[in-house]
Design a protein around this motif. Structure first.
Motif, PDB file in Angstrom:
ATOM      1  N   SER A  20       0.670  -1.060  -0.013  1.00 27.00           N
ATOM      2  CA  SER A  20       0.010   0.017  -0.115  1.00 27.00           C
ATOM      3  C   SER A  20       0.795   1.188  -0.177  1.00 27.00           C
ATOM      4  N   ASP A  21       1.954   1.049   0.463  1.00 25.18           N
ATOM      5  CA  ASP A  21       3.041   2.382   0.434  1.00 25.18           C
ATOM      6  C   ASP A  21       4.012   1.975  -0.303  1.00 25.18           C
ATOM      7  N   ARG A  25       8.541   4.258  -0.179  1.00 23.11           N
ATOM      8  CA  ARG A  25       9.440   4.114   0.677  1.00 23.11           C
ATOM      9  C   ARG A  25      10.012   2.605   0.354  1.00 23.11           C
ATOM     10  N   ILE A  26      11.268   2.461   0.822  1.00 16.29           N
ATOM     11  CA  ILE A  26      12.081   1.311   0.709  1.00 16.29           C
ATOM     12  C   ILE A  26      12.042   0.713   1.937  1.00 16.29           C
ATOM     13  N   ASP A  27      11.520  -0.561   1.965  1.00 11.48           N
ATOM     14  CA  ASP A  27      11.862  -1.388   3.168  1.00 11.48           C
ATOM     15  C   ASP A  27      12.121  -2.805   3.025  1.00 11.48           C
ATOM     16  N   SER A  32       4.974  -4.499   6.845  1.00  7.22           N
ATOM     17  CA  SER A  32       3.679  -4.469   7.212  1.00  7.22           C
ATOM     18  C   SER A  32       3.141  -3.075   7.644  1.00  7.22           C
ATOM     19  N   ARG A  33       2.390  -2.171   7.129  1.00  2.50           N
ATOM     20  CA  ARG A  33       2.124  -1.134   7.860  1.00  2.50           C
ATOM     21  C   ARG A  33       1.596  -1.215   9.282  1.00  2.50           C
ATOM     22  N   SER A  39       6.932   6.674  13.661  1.00  5.70           N
ATOM     23  CA  SER A  39       7.812   7.195  12.825  1.00  5.70           C
ATOM     24  C   SER A  39       8.164   6.701  11.588  1.00  5.70           C
ATOM     25  N   LYS A  40       8.011   5.354  11.361  1.00  7.29           N
ATOM     26  CA  LYS A  40       8.045   4.793   9.992  1.00  7.29           C
ATOM     27  C   LYS A  40       6.967   4.951   9.001  1.00  7.29           C
ATOM     28  N   ARG A  41       5.877   5.206   9.542  1.00  6.79           N
ATOM     29  CA  ARG A  41       4.719   4.955   8.739  1.00  6.79           C
ATOM     30  C   ARG A  41       4.434   6.166   7.847  1.00  6.79           C
ATOM     31  N   THR A  42       4.249   5.941   6.725  1.00  5.76           N
ATOM     32  CA  THR A  42       4.208   7.099   5.618  1.00  5.76           C
ATOM     33  C   THR A  42       2.855   7.548   5.964  1.00  5.76           C
ATOM     34  N   GLU A  43       2.709   8.760   5.461  1.00  7.84           N
ATOM     35  CA  GLU A  43       1.444   9.708   5.291  1.00  7.84           C
ATOM     36  C   GLU A  43       0.695   9.066   3.872  1.00  7.84           C
TER      37      GLU A  43
END
Length: 172
Positions: A20-21, A25-27, A32-33, A39-43
């Motif tokens: 979903s994001d 981001r690169i993860d 898993s959101r 602090s890591k969760r994207t808007e």
């Protein structure tokens, strides 16, 4: 037909990843959101439809390679294992799933190219009028009567058999 172990493992990774994001981001694998810290969760988050598109594209990229290397590969079974919907709103098999691959008459192009490998073998049966590039050729499947399959090098096929259109696929 059951997926190969390799295909099952790829599908498991694709299915469990939160796409979903993905563009934002690169993860690590298995992101898993739901387990992200604030602090890591994207808007920014993709819509459900956009997320499905990303997942489907990832599935197709992996399926192209698996289909090329595994003669028993079933893209629909793989797509389902990846969490990709393979059924239309009318309940039929979605032809778009297979259409996302570079395949002609059951043969996959070499990964990273639009080229088919040169034929090293063709197949036919004693009850057929044609020889084929692969058992996955739709024309072969429709005419196959369960008789033993005969194999030849492409230049050694007896004149009794004519080439199926699947043999004439550009192999450059």
């Amino acid at each position: 037909m059951a997926l190969s172990r390799r295909a099952q493992e790829f599908a498991a990774e694709i299915a469990q990843h939160d796409w979903s994001d993905a563009p934002y981001r690169i993860d690590r694998a298995g992101h898993s959101r739901a387990s992200d810290s604030d602090s890591k969760r994207t808007e920014q988050v993709l819509t459900e439809k956009e997320t499905d598109r990303v997942r489907t594209n990832v599935m197709w990229v992996v399926a192209q390679t698996l289909g090329y290397s595994d003669p028993n590969f079933d893209v629909y079974e793989f797509a389902e294992a990846c969490g990709v919907n393979t059924i239309t709103s009318r309940g039929a098999k979605d032809g778009g799933i297979a259409a996302g691959l570079r395949v002609s008459y059951g043969q996959y192009t070499r990964p990273g190219t639009w080229k088919f490998d040169p034929l090293t073998e063709v197949i036919t049966t004693d009850t057929s009028d044609y020889y084929h590039a692969t058992e996955k050729c739709d024309l072969f499947r429709r005419g196959y009567q369960g008789t033993p399959i005969r194999k030849f090098h492409p230049v050694e096929v007896p004149a009794k058999w004519k080439p199926c259109p699947c043999v004439k696929v550009d192999r450059a």
